[in-house]
Design a protein around this motif. Structure first.
Motif, PDB file in Angstrom:
ATOM      1  N   UNK A 195       7.109  59.649 -49.514  1.00 42.56           N
ATOM      2  CA  UNK A 195       5.761  59.381 -50.020  1.00 42.56           C
ATOM      3  C   UNK A 195       4.688  59.505 -48.942  1.00 42.56           C
ATOM      4  N   UNK A 196       5.096  59.707 -47.681  1.00 39.86           N
ATOM      5  CA  UNK A 196       4.130  59.850 -46.596  1.00 39.86           C
ATOM      6  C   UNK A 196       3.458  58.547 -46.199  1.00 39.86           C
ATOM      7  N   UNK A 197       4.147  57.426 -46.383  1.00 40.61           N
ATOM      8  CA  UNK A 197       3.592  56.110 -46.048  1.00 40.61           C
ATOM      9  C   UNK A 197       4.127  55.662 -44.692  1.00 40.61           C
ATOM     10  N   UNK A 198       3.259  55.236 -43.763  1.00 40.08           N
ATOM     11  CA  UNK A 198       3.732  54.804 -42.445  1.00 40.08           C
ATOM     12  C   UNK A 198       4.684  53.611 -42.557  1.00 40.08           C
ATOM     13  N   UNK A 199       5.791  53.668 -41.821  1.00 36.27           N
ATOM     14  CA  UNK A 199       6.764  52.586 -41.876  1.00 36.27           C
ATOM     15  C   UNK A 199       7.493  52.488 -40.549  1.00 36.27           C
ATOM     16  N   UNK A 200       8.100  51.320 -40.334  1.00 33.70           N
ATOM     17  CA  UNK A 200       9.034  51.126 -39.236  1.00 33.70           C
ATOM     18  C   UNK A 200      10.239  50.358 -39.765  1.00 33.70           C
ATOM     19  N   UNK A 201      11.423  50.758 -39.364  1.00 31.96           N
ATOM     20  CA  UNK A 201      12.647  50.025 -39.700  1.00 31.96           C
ATOM     21  C   UNK A 201      12.849  48.937 -38.650  1.00 31.96           C
ATOM     22  N   UNK A 202      13.234  47.744 -39.090  1.00 30.43           N
ATOM     23  CA  UNK A 202      13.526  46.681 -38.128  1.00 30.43           C
ATOM     24  C   UNK A 202      14.833  46.006 -38.491  1.00 30.43           C
TER      25      UNK A 202
END
Length: 321
Positions: A195-202
């Motif tokens: 979807x082109x949404x900024x994310x980070x995995x934690x």
């Protein structure tokens, strides 16, 4: 966009969630046994998608003939915690006296209904989130996967993100990896990237630290079964998130279809919690990460008390009303 689970040319067709994110592939399931295996190994997962699977399992059983009720019961028992599975079976099975075509028509209507229902639930929840947090770009935290892969084609908690993004109200999303099977890192991150949404995995155990550092404005999760009093069974780790969110004064919002509410259960203490193989904890991608013979406590879900839930939203609005 292809549905997560659908009926095509006499077969149940699913996106194989065990293969993601490395490989996108679909599977055709032609028998009840194949469907049950896909449910058990989480190639199909997520409460709303399991409801659809339950209904389509009855279709497969009815088309095969034989002891349809017994086969339907096997499907309903494939995973004990998610109430949508048995709900989907029961709804389709009720049409059996009218014939196989009526069972199929009911299942197909349930597929369409699931997408409409989850769009509405997540739309209502997005307005609740904005009321709680303000109409500004938000930093959201999710757990497990409650997107289109957990439903027929839209999403519950992650559906809220789609609505918020459309309005310009998403800064970024923190994605709990969701041990031990990494549904967040594998599936939610894949959906957000798509979807082109900024994310980070934690890591799951970094979520409370992220809250303490002011990196989270709202926690969004789905549900697998909701008791009549609003206690919520969801992926293991949800309860800990709710405790941390309450400590830090962060809204904790649950989004699910009304079919996930089990009015026969007064409170969360009566919800059966599925326990899965120790190998899911002691091994990672088939490689041992614990000593030979190590046992493990591996509940698939936990129960978050209603007192820790800021808002629980279905397509009909807040629950309990």
């Amino acid at each position: 966009m292809q549905r997560t689970i659908d009926w095509m040319d006499g077969s149940v067709v699913i996106i194989d969630q065990c293969a993601l994110p490395g490989t996108y592939r679909t599977l055709r399931l032609d028998t009840v046994d194949e469907l049950i295996d896909a449910i058990a190994r989480l190639a199909i997962r997520g409460a709303p998608a399991l409801g659809a699977a339950g209904a389509l399992g009855v279709v497969l059983a009815a088309r095969a003939g034989g002891a349809v009720s017994e086969e339907a019961a096997r499907v309903a028992k494939a995973r004990p915690t998610a109430v949508n599975l048995s709900w989907g079976v029961a709804r389709a099975l009720a049409k059996l006296p009218e014939g196989v075509d009526a069972v199929l028509a009911e299942a197909l209507e349930m597929l369409d209904e699931d997408e409409r229902t989850n769009r509405e639930a997540s739309r209502l929840a997005s307005e609740v989130v904005l009321d709680l947090c303000g109409r500004r770009p938000l930093r959201l935290l999710t757990h497990c996967n409650a997107g289109r892969l957990a439903t027929v084609g839209w999403g519950t908690a992650l559906g809220v993100v789609w609505h918020l993004q459309a309005g310009g109200f998403v800064d970024s999303v923190l994605v709990d990896e969701t041990r031990p099977l990494l549904q967040g890192a594998r599936l939610t991150a894949w959906e957000l990237a798509e979807a082109g949404i900024p994310y980070r995995v934690l890591p799951d155990n970094a979520a409370a630290a992220a809250m303490s550092r002011g990196l989270v404005d709202c926690v969004l999760v789905g549900a697998d079964r909701i008791a009549a009093n609003g206690d919520v069974a969801n992926k293991i780790g949800t309860y800990g998130l709710a405790i941390a969110a309450r400590h830090h004064g962060i809204p904790f919002v649950v989004v699910a279809p009304q079919s996930t509410v089990d009015y026969s259960i007064p409170g969360g203490g009566s919800i059966v919690i599925e326990e899965r193989s120790p190998a899911e904890v002691t091994h990672l991608a088939g490689v041992a990460i614990a000593p030979p013979g190590a046992d493990a406590f591996n509940p698939a879900f936990d129960v978050t008390p209603a007192s820790l839930v800021t808002a629980l939203i279905t397509e009909t609005g807040p629950h309990p009303a």
